[in-house]
Structures are given as C-alpha cells and as structure tokens.
Design an enzyme around this catalytic site. Sequence first.
Site, PDB file in Angstrom:
ATOM      1  N   ASP A 105      34.986  -8.440  44.781  1.00 49.90           N
ATOM      2  CA  ASP A 105      33.867  -8.448  45.721  1.00 49.90           C
ATOM      3  C   ASP A 105      33.841  -9.838  46.347  1.00 49.90           C
ATOM      4  O   ASP A 105      34.761 -10.635  46.131  1.00 49.90           O
ATOM      5  CB  ASP A 105      32.546  -8.092  45.006  1.00 49.90           C
ATOM      6  CG  ASP A 105      31.579  -7.393  45.950  1.00 49.90           C
ATOM      7  OD1 ASP A 105      31.199  -8.016  46.957  1.00 49.90           O
ATOM      8  OD2 ASP A 105      31.207  -6.224  45.699  1.00 49.90           O
ATOM      9  N   HIS A 157      33.472  -6.546  51.649  1.00 49.92           N
ATOM     10  CA  HIS A 157      33.350  -7.201  50.342  1.00 49.92           C
ATOM     11  C   HIS A 157      34.653  -7.911  49.964  1.00 49.92           C
ATOM     12  O   HIS A 157      35.057  -7.901  48.801  1.00 49.92           O
ATOM     13  CB  HIS A 157      32.955  -6.182  49.262  1.00 49.92           C
ATOM     14  CG  HIS A 157      31.550  -5.673  49.436  1.00 49.92           C
ATOM     15  ND1 HIS A 157      30.447  -6.385  49.040  1.00 49.92           N
ATOM     16  CD2 HIS A 157      31.073  -4.530  49.988  1.00 49.92           C
ATOM     17  CE1 HIS A 157      29.347  -5.706  49.334  1.00 49.92           C
ATOM     18  NE2 HIS A 157      29.704  -4.578  49.914  1.00 49.92           N
ATOM     19  N   GLU A 216      29.595  -0.734  53.008  1.00 46.13           N
ATOM     20  CA  GLU A 216      28.942  -1.860  53.684  1.00 46.13           C
ATOM     21  C   GLU A 216      29.924  -2.722  54.482  1.00 46.13           C
ATOM     22  O   GLU A 216      29.958  -3.938  54.331  1.00 46.13           O
ATOM     23  CB  GLU A 216      28.212  -2.732  52.645  1.00 46.13           C
ATOM     24  CG  GLU A 216      27.134  -1.964  51.906  1.00 46.13           C
ATOM     25  CD  GLU A 216      26.395  -2.804  50.881  1.00 46.13           C
ATOM     26  OE1 GLU A 216      25.168  -2.878  50.987  1.00 46.13           O
ATOM     27  OE2 GLU A 216      27.044  -3.378  49.980  1.00 46.13           O
TER      28      GLU A 216
HETATM   29  C1  ACM Z   1      26.981  -0.272  46.974  1.00 47.75           C
HETATM   30  O1  ACM Z   1      25.951  -0.424  46.316  1.00 47.75           O
HETATM   31  N1  ACM Z   1      27.241  -1.103  47.970  1.00 47.75           N
HETATM   32  C2  ACM Z   1      27.915   0.787  46.700  1.00 47.75           C
END
Ligand code: ACM
Length: 549
Positions: free
Chosen positions: A211, A272, A323
């Site tokens: 991440d 991410h 995201e």
């Molecule tokens: C997430 O909580 N972005 C999968």
Amino acid sequence: MHTNLTPINFRTRTSVESPPVCSAVKKTTPQIMRNLIIVISLLATSLAASSAELNLIPWPAKVQPRAGQFSLDGKTVVMADAPFTNEAARLASAIHLQTNAAAGKNRIRLTTDGAEGLGEEAYRLEVDPQGVTIHARSAAGVFYGGQTLRQLLDPKTRQIPFVNIEDAPRYAWRGLMLDVSRHFFDKPTVLQLLDWMADYKLNRFHLHLTDDAAWRLEIKKYPELTQAGARGNFTDANAPARFFTRAEMQAIVQYAAQRHIVVVPEIDMPGHASAATRALPHLDGGMHTYHPAREETYDFLQNVLLDVMQTFPSPWIHFGGDEVNTSGWSKDADVAEKLRAVGLAKPQQLEGYFVRRMTKYISEQGRTPMGWDEIVSAKPTTNTVVFWWRHNKPEMLEQALAGGYAVVLTPRSPYYLDYPQDQSYPKIGWKLLNTPEAVYRGPLLPTNLPSAQRKQILGVEACVWTERIASVPYLEFMVMPRMVALAEMAWTPDNQRDFAQFSARLKPFMAQYRQLGIQSYDADQPDSSLREASPLPTPASAAAAHANN
Ligand code: ACM
C-alpha cells in the site's frame, strides 16, 4: 509458542429421562394428551439444554447430544484411513494421544467410510461407547471434525460427551484480511492469528501486502522494494524497513495449509502504489498510482506477480484495484500513444484497460483474479472475483452479480474490524461502529437479489485495516471476539444462528482469552475491557495521534 483457543468446557450432562407418566393411564384422554404434551415439551427442553451446554463455536448444522461420555485414557489411539494419516498425527499431537494403524476399541477413527454423500468440507462426528468416529470425504472435513472434537473434550476430565454431529459450512469462503502495510505484523503474530482462525473453521487468510505506507514482501528481482519500499509505516515515515522474506512467507503459507487455510496475497494496483513508486520512481503515475501507459509498469507488475505466484500456491491472486485516483493521468506522450494504440479517448479510461489487462494476465497464469468492487465497471475477465466493500454502494454488489461475477462480501459495515466495537469508544478517525452483534448478524443485502444470483456469493470476510492499529495487543483487542462472531456467521446455517445463544457459548472462550492474556472486547464491561487492552493508545492519545488523518 502459539495458543489454540479450545475452551475449557464445563459441562454438566443433563439426562433426558422422561418424567413418570404411569399415573396418566387412569386419566381421561384429554388429560393424557395434556400430560403427553408436557412430557414432550420437557423432553425437548431437556434436549435443548443439553445442546446449549456444548460450548461449540461455530455451532454445527445438526447436533444430537446423548447421555454419557467417552473417556480418553492412556490406551486411546487415533487411527486413520490412508488419506488421513497426516490429519491423524496432528490431531493426536494436539490432544496428547498416540496414533495406531490397527483397529480396536478405545479409539478415535478418521475414515472415509460412510462419507460418500458429504460435501467437500463436511464431516460427521459420532461419540459413543466405542470411541469417536469422524467421517469425511476430504482432509479438510476430517480437520474440522477434529476441531469440533477438541472443543468437546474436557481437558481436565479427558471426557467427551456422547453426541452425533452432522456438519458442513454455510459458505465456502470464510475469510480474514490483515493489512501489514500500514503497520507491520510479524510472522509470530500471523501464525497466532492463523491458529485462531483454524480454531473457528475460518479458511481464507487474505494478506494486504502493499500500500502507500510500505511494501512488505520480498521480490527477488526488485530488492529496492524491500529497501526503500519497506521503510516507514502509517504513523512513522522513518520506521525501519519491515517485510516478509520469501522463506518466511513460504513458512506461513505451509503453516496455514496444515490448518486448511489458503493464504491469498494482495498486491494493490494501479492505486495505493506509493511505496513501490518511492522505490522505483520511473513507474510513478502521480496521485499514488502506477503509470498506466508505460510498458515498464506492466513488465514490472507481471514480474512481481510471477514471483508472488512462486511463493503462494493460492488459486486466487488479489490485485486490489480500489480507490484509483486518475486525476494525475494527463495526456503525456506515453498516455496519448497508449490511448491511440488501444482505441480509447480519455486518460481515465486507462483504469479499465489496466484492470482488464491484469485480470487477463493473472488468468493466463492459471490463477483466479480478485479485486475490490471498483473493478466491476471495467468488465474484467468473467472468472474474476469481486470483493464488495462499499456497503453504501449496494449497486456495486448488484452490478457484480448481474455481470455474472462471483462475490465475497466484505462491506465496511459491519466487516471492517478497525472500526470501534462500542459506541462509548472514541471513533479515532472512523465514523462507523461495528459491534460483535452486527458482525454476527452479517451484512445488509439488497432485498431484491434474485436467488440464482445469491448463489454467486462465495462467502464473507472481515478486514483488519491497520492505519489505526499499531500494536499486537490492540490488534487482538480489535479482532477478538469479532472474528469469532464472523466465523459462526460464515459457518452455521442461518436458521441455527442466535446471538443470545452465541454470547452464552462465547463466555468460556472469553474466560480463556483472559486467562491467556489475550486482549478481547467484552460487551458486558466495555470500559474495563478497553483498559485491559493496555498498552492501547488511550482514547485521548489515539485521537490526538490521528487528528490530522
Ligand atoms: C478499501 O477499503 N479501500 C478496499
């Protein structure tokens, strides 16, 4: 040293003898009927009381308790049909017995006999004067029967109540996700979590390995990832590098496999990605993404995935997809050329292109791609599994199911275990609250889902995101006992679940956690359980530490 949470069962056996009925003979028919009804209801209550005294979690599909017990002694052996010799050795060691190939009385027998009609993970457990028999078709079924047996066994008296159990899981996917990027949790902590998962028949451990905060898995071809990329965490950008070596991860995967848990790796992309792009700046696409148009990005990610597939035999590879902030994807020369080459107009459309390309690549390697629900709009390959996480966007679940995709339910409400358990606790940055009862009840699904589509739901998974979980005691406190509530939700047939009964059965387990020094949330004493979880961030310091996030 890892601790399995087989509870100390304090069972008092209730005999199911009928109250005397002979006096009813001289009475009139209606009186006889009334007496019979009383007798039947007493019998039913008595049987129910016997079942309730079996502190089993998750509660099995069918339980028939009987009066009497089988006692383990120095001569009791575990014997198994050939396919189950490994299971026999592990079960024998867990309950301090020897294995023996020869048949006889006074034995725990693991067998495929009579298991023809059973499902993949199902088992039948019989305890009678001869001993114990676990029937199953697969090693997983035998293992689950053994886990039930361990919960039935009173460790003090070494007695096992006579009982017939027929059991099979409600869902094939019974998962727990751990984010080791935001804060790193090491191999011993992971092994402990795997033991607890196995105790309650959870079978999928999803590791969120990369991440923005850090990259946590050794990839042989790119040492930069575990040098620059593994440094720092969510609360301290200068924390020393922490990551799993390939050898450590292989050991974790093997440990899990012995407990019938598949470790599913997640390498999050194309968003991410900051930890990776910090280490390899030429891959940077801006706004925490990989560059979506350069072939170097695809070469890199495919090489990473090949390495991951060597370490993880998992049939599933999770590639994130959540995201993605595409606002940094402008029409630079690479993007313009890629758009022309693939016949798209806008840079943002490269997100869908990326998703389709990665799902195709993972599928070509013989694995099943998995991603968070954002990927649905891209129309990934049809074998892709979608993780529905945005509970406030039920349309994503509906689209995934209507598109024919298999789905794992991981909605933030109620399945994000980093959200507080109790309304009296500070929210430390999150608005939602996920009580153990909410976890037990499960997610709210759109009521109009066609039943054929419901069959595409593989199961459920709880997610332990760790932006706000920085210590092992706090991790335990957030997981226990919500993970246990999840396990019963995932395993036990819907019509057999009851939160009040679950809470009663949970009590001896909770006592055992306390005895073993495992931090856990106690709904009856929220204040003291929060204090006991020290060294927790105190509510004030936790709130202050995250005030800017
Ligand atoms: C997430 O909580 N972005 C999968």
